[in-house]
Design a protein around this motif. Structure first.
Motif, short mmCIF file in Angstrom:
data_model
loop_
_atom_site.label_atom_id
_atom_site.label_comp_id
_atom_site.label_asym_id
_atom_site.label_seq_id
_atom_site.Cartn_x
_atom_site.Cartn_y
_atom_site.Cartn_z
N GLU A 171 0.68 -1.23 0.01
CA GLU A 171 0.15 0.09 -0.15
C GLU A 171 0.89 1.28 0.02
O GLU A 171 2.07 1.08 0.51
CB GLU A 171 -0.81 -0.01 1.32
CG GLU A 171 -1.98 -1.17 1.16
CD GLU A 171 -2.99 -1.00 2.41
OE1 GLU A 171 -3.03 -0.03 3.07
OE2 GLU A 171 -3.67 -2.15 2.41
N ILE A 172 0.42 2.35 -0.46
CA ILE A 172 1.20 3.64 -0.37
C ILE A 172 1.03 4.15 1.13
O ILE A 172 -0.03 4.18 1.64
CB ILE A 172 0.31 4.62 -1.27
CG1 ILE A 172 0.43 4.23 -2.67
CG2 ILE A 172 0.99 5.95 -1.25
CD1 ILE A 172 -0.42 4.88 -3.89
N GLY B 107 -5.33 1.76 -9.14
CA GLY B 107 -6.63 2.21 -8.44
C GLY B 107 -6.89 3.68 -8.76
O GLY B 107 -5.88 4.64 -9.10
N CYS B 108 -8.01 4.15 -9.02
CA CYS B 108 -8.23 5.44 -9.46
C CYS B 108 -9.51 6.10 -8.45
O CYS B 108 -10.51 5.59 -8.82
CB CYS B 108 -8.58 5.37 -10.97
SG CYS B 108 -8.91 7.20 -11.83
N GLY B 109 -9.43 7.11 -7.94
CA GLY B 109 -10.05 7.54 -7.03
C GLY B 109 -10.14 7.52 -5.70
O GLY B 109 -10.32 8.34 -4.74
N ASN B 110 -10.06 6.19 -5.20
CA ASN B 110 -9.64 5.56 -4.10
C ASN B 110 -8.64 4.41 -4.03
O ASN B 110 -8.63 3.68 -4.94
CB ASN B 110 -11.10 4.97 -3.59
CG ASN B 110 -12.10 5.81 -3.19
OD1 ASN B 110 -11.94 6.65 -2.37
ND2 ASN B 110 -13.13 5.65 -3.96
N VAL B 111 -7.82 4.49 -2.83
CA VAL B 111 -6.67 3.61 -2.60
C VAL B 111 -6.92 3.25 -1.26
O VAL B 111 -7.38 3.95 -0.50
CB VAL B 111 -5.61 3.86 -3.15
CG1 VAL B 111 -5.42 4.06 -4.65
CG2 VAL B 111 -5.03 5.21 -2.63
N TYR B 112 -6.23 1.85 -1.04
CA TYR B 112 -6.27 1.62 0.57
C TYR B 112 -5.34 2.55 1.25
O TYR B 112 -4.48 3.24 0.65
CB TYR B 112 -5.76 0.14 0.80
CG TYR B 112 -6.58 -0.98 0.27
CD1 TYR B 112 -7.83 -0.87 0.91
CD2 TYR B 112 -6.64 -1.60 -1.00
CE1 TYR B 112 -8.86 -1.67 0.63
CE2 TYR B 112 -7.74 -2.35 -1.22
CZ TYR B 112 -8.75 -2.53 -0.66
OH TYR B 112 -9.76 -3.31 -0.85
N LEU C 78 -10.25 3.04 3.04
CA LEU C 78 -9.96 3.52 1.67
C LEU C 78 -9.64 5.09 1.96
O LEU C 78 -10.40 5.72 3.09
CB LEU C 78 -11.04 3.27 0.86
CG LEU C 78 -11.26 1.96 0.30
CD1 LEU C 78 -12.60 1.84 -0.59
CD2 LEU C 78 -10.03 1.47 -0.28
N VAL C 79 -8.93 5.65 1.27
CA VAL C 79 -8.73 6.97 1.10
C VAL C 79 -8.79 7.49 -0.14
O VAL C 79 -8.63 6.81 -1.19
CB VAL C 79 -7.28 7.55 2.00
CG1 VAL C 79 -7.33 7.18 3.58
CG2 VAL C 79 -6.38 6.87 1.13
N GLU C 80 -9.01 8.88 -0.36
CA GLU C 80 -9.03 9.37 -1.80
C GLU C 80 -7.82 9.45 -2.34
O GLU C 80 -6.71 9.74 -1.58
CB GLU C 80 -9.31 10.85 -1.49
CG GLU C 80 -11.14 11.06 -1.80
CD GLU C 80 -11.43 12.57 -1.79
OE1 GLU C 80 -10.68 13.33 -2.47
OE2 GLU C 80 -12.47 12.87 -1.26
N GLY C 81 -7.60 9.02 -3.46
CA GLY C 81 -6.26 8.92 -4.15
C GLY C 81 -6.21 8.12 -5.23
O GLY C 81 -7.18 7.13 -5.56
#
Ligand code: SF4
Length: 147
Positions: free
Chosen positions: A53-54, A110-115, A123-126
């Motif tokens: 994850e980022i 992912g686009c819009g939301n990522v873990y 999830l967070v925006e990103g």
């Protein structure tokens, strides 16, 4: 020509060694003019692999060199995510792709939301690192949930 995440079309390239087949996306593949990509494999990561994850900053930060992608063992896999994004962009440019349909919520696609980076399912925006780099280069990015 459209770029599509390979795992959406039955390729067993996910961290867990399986796919996430999607009927609608698979029918696009059958229609032709599609290039399948798996940025994490293109970045040199094995399959199966530990989930990542980022964990520090956003995907923009990762591309700029200040963010980090870690796997759930705490290992820094940032360079693989950047390499995978760059290779995917190279393929897109070579083939003249102006659109990509990528797997939702992935730290690459992912686009819009990522873990969130906490490995707890939140999830967070990103965006994922590859999705972000493609968008920064004028390529429209959607997920399978937009189709
Ligand atoms: S979400 Fe992207 S990086 Fe992950 S397995 Fe699918 S194609 Fe590969």
């Amino acid at each position: 020509m459209i770029l599509i995440s390979a795992c959406l079309c039955g390729v067993d390239c996910r961290y867990s060694g399986d796919s996430k087949s999607n009927e609608k996306i698979y029918s696009l593949l059958m229609d032709g003019n599609v290039q399948l990509v798996c940025p994490e494999q293109l970045g040199g990561l094995p399959t199966p692999r530990h989930p990542a994850e980022i964990c520090q900053g956003t995907s923009e930060d990762v591309i700029k060199g200040s963010g980090k992608v870690l796997n759930n063992q705490g290992e820094d896999v940032t360079k693989h995510f950047i390499k995978g994004a760059e290779e995917t962009l190279k393929i897109a440019k070579t083939l003249g792709c102006n659109k990509a349909i990528l797997k939702s919520r992935s730290p690459s696609c992912g686009c819009g939301n990522v873990y969130s980076g906490n490995f707890d399912g939140t999830l967070v925006e990103g965006n994922g690192v590859t999705a972000q780099l493609l968008m920064e280069n004028g390529i429209e990015v959607l997920t399978e949930e937009d189709i």
